[in-house]
Design an enzyme around this catalytic site. Structure first.
Site, short mmCIF file in Angstrom:
data_model
loop_
_atom_site.label_atom_id
_atom_site.label_comp_id
_atom_site.label_asym_id
_atom_site.label_seq_id
_atom_site.Cartn_x
_atom_site.Cartn_y
_atom_site.Cartn_z
N SER A 176 1.21 4.72 0.80
CA SER A 176 0.81 5.76 -0.15
C SER A 176 1.95 6.10 -1.10
CB SER A 176 0.37 7.02 0.61
OG SER A 176 -0.75 6.75 1.42
N ARG B 234 2.44 4.91 -5.30
CA ARG B 234 2.65 6.02 -6.25
C ARG B 234 3.95 5.82 -7.02
NH1 ARG B 234 -0.73 8.07 -2.55
NH2 ARG B 234 -1.99 9.93 -2.98
N GLY C 238 -7.73 1.05 -2.81
CA GLY C 238 -8.25 2.22 -3.51
C GLY C 238 -7.22 2.87 -4.41
N ARG D 261 -17.49 1.25 -3.21
CA ARG D 261 -16.84 2.56 -3.04
C ARG D 261 -17.03 3.43 -4.29
NH1 ARG D 261 -10.99 1.50 -0.32
NH2 ARG D 261 -11.08 3.77 -0.06
N GLN E 223 -7.56 10.81 -3.90
CA GLN E 223 -7.00 9.83 -4.84
C GLN E 223 -7.46 10.10 -6.27
OE1 GLN E 223 -8.05 5.96 -3.33
NE2 GLN E 223 -6.56 6.05 -1.67
N ASP F 51 -6.76 9.15 8.24
CA ASP F 51 -6.34 7.84 8.75
C ASP F 51 -5.81 7.95 10.17
OD1 ASP F 51 -7.10 6.64 6.41
OD2 ASP F 51 -5.09 6.54 5.56
N ASN G 14 -15.31 11.60 4.86
CA ASN G 14 -14.79 10.54 4.00
C ASN G 14 -14.43 9.27 4.76
OD1 ASN G 14 -12.44 11.54 5.16
ND2 ASN G 14 -11.27 11.55 3.26
N ARG H 260 -7.06 -0.38 9.71
CA ARG H 260 -6.87 0.74 10.62
C ARG H 260 -7.70 0.59 11.90
NH1 ARG H 260 -2.84 2.72 8.60
NH2 ARG H 260 -2.69 3.28 6.38
N LYS I 226 -2.97 -5.56 4.93
CA LYS I 226 -3.23 -4.61 3.85
C LYS I 226 -2.12 -3.57 3.75
CE LYS I 226 -7.09 -1.94 1.96
NZ LYS I 226 -6.43 -0.73 1.47
#
Length: 428
Positions: free
Chosen positions: A24, A28, A97, A125, A172, A314, A337, A387, A412
């Protein structure tokens, strides 16, 4: 790696794990570095499928960068403004995503002609909360196949102004708007409608924007105000902290069958919400010790728990498999979600947990888990979801083997996950 991986029963977990960089944060800061003035050196960078999709997209958009041979250091030369391309191009985002959503917003600035596409699951998605908000600011966006989902054609046009955004699908979308708004022609005001999911990820975004010199004001995470014509400024060097979701698997393993496990790279000063999973384990009965940049876990008598896991969806998957080693029922709430992630995780987790003998009650936004007296050996379908593969690896801590199908899907976000698990179990 083969099409399946057989994990033999693990007797004990013990040792120290140096965590890979946070996915994450990596994606970013890659984008922030590209938009900034100057060169940014990113260390403890995550080399994974998701970050490679971001890098390839930035390269196609004219951003120059170098990556070290071991993949853990990336130097980015910023373009000091919006990303543009003089020719129409198509960018592949895979199933990332962060790449699809962040670039949809950033490429709505300027006048480029870009098609953003993705893998099969990405094309299912939702994108409509973000697209609707961008269109309010005059962005020119077209759905090319199915309404509300990728692929998208972006022709710039975003100017700023007053936007409303539905907050109940993915944080996001808000992150994407926050990152692009400082470069708009007009000031931008964002009103979040409904419940804001995964708020810690928005806090992370705001922290990183401050590192790059950007000011955002907000009122209780309901309204955000971003001044136009700001400039992202490179901090020169930024060290990416370890991945807190990755830490959850090793901490849970220690809680179940330690030994003592220390994860290095996250701790008391972490900017990731998923570090709070250590508190969840402590509530279940594990023993947790915090350091500035590490967390230690020792086993305890684990008990079931009733938790709202919206802030860390997650890590909630790790809780679902940890529940099989606890006494009493576990209820994981406010995780709608899950259904919109790499797969419908609520349905997938329910199906795979039942294979192991668990009693499952699946609701629209919750799951209840009651562990069986004796777990069953099973073959775990991963649905190409990293995951799921990593969460169900914890089943090797029982007295029976487990087979993980398509283990490579962990590339991933955590390509060497199974090697690190084997190291802690003493099998390498």
């Amino acid at each position: 790696m083969s099409k399946s991986l057989n994990l033999e029963p693990i007797g004990k977990i013990n040792g120290t794990v140096y965590l890979p960089g946070s996915k994450s944060i990596s994606n970013r800061v890659l984008l922030l570095s590209a938009l900034a003035a100057g060169k940014t050196r990113l260390t403890n960078f995550l080399d994974s499928d998701d970050t490679r999709y971001m890098l390839e997209a930035l390269k196609a958009l004219g951003v120059r960068y170098t990556v070290s041979k071991n993949g853990t250091c990336c130097e980015v030369e910023g373009v000091n403004g919006p990303l543009n391309t003089p020719h129409p191009i198509e960018l592949m985002t895979g199933n990332a995503g962060t790449v699809m959503r962040f670039l949809t917003a950033v490429l709505s600035l300027g006048q480029s002609d870009v098609v953003l596409t993705g893998g099969a699951r990405m094309k299912e998605r939702p994108m409509d909360p973000l697209v609707d908000a961008l269109r309010q600011g005059n962005a020119q966006i077209t759905y090319l196949e199915k309404k509300n989902s990728p692929p998208l054609r972006l022709r710039g046009g975003f100017r700023g102004g007053n936007l409303t955004l539905r907050g109940n699908i993915s944080s996001q979308f808000l992150t994407a708007l926050l990152i692009m708004a400082p470069l708009a022609e007009q000031d931008t005001a964002i009103e979040v409608q409904g419940f804001l999911v995964s708020k810690p990820y928005v806090e992370m975004t705001l922290h990183l924007m401050r590192v790059f010199g950007i000011s955002v004001t907000h009122k209780h995470y309901r309204t955000f105000n971003i001044k136009a014509h700001q400039k992202f400024k490179s901090p020169g060097h930024y060290r990416i902290e370890g991945d807190a979701t990755a830490a959850s698997y090793f901490l849970a393993a220690a809680a179940i069958k330690g030994g003592c496990v220390r994860v290095i790279g996250v701790g008391q000063k972490s900017i990731q919400g998923d570090v709070q999973f250590a508190d969840v384990l402590q509530k279940m009965g594990a023993f947790i010790h915090w350091g500035e940049d590490y967390i230690e876990c020792r086993p305890g008598r684990l008990k079931g728990i009733d938790m709202d896991m919206n802030s860390m969806p997650d890590a909630a998957m790790t809780l679902a498999t940890t529940a099989l080693f606890s006494e009493g029922p576990t209820r994981i709430q406010n995780i709608y979600n899950w259904r919109l992630k790499e797969t419908d995780r609520l349905s997938a987790m329910s199906a795979e947990l039942r294979k192991l003998g668990a009693q499952i009650k699946e609701g629209q936004d919750y799951i209840e888990i009651i562990s069986p007296k004796n777990l069953k050996a099973a073959e775990i379908q991963t649905y190409n979801d990293h995951r799921i593969a990593m969460s169900f690896s914890l089943m090797a801590l029982s007295d029976m083997p487990i087979r993980i199908l398509n283990p490579r899907c962990t590339s991933k976000t955590f390509p060497d996950f199974f090697q690190k698990l084997a190291y802690l179990s003493g099998t390498v």
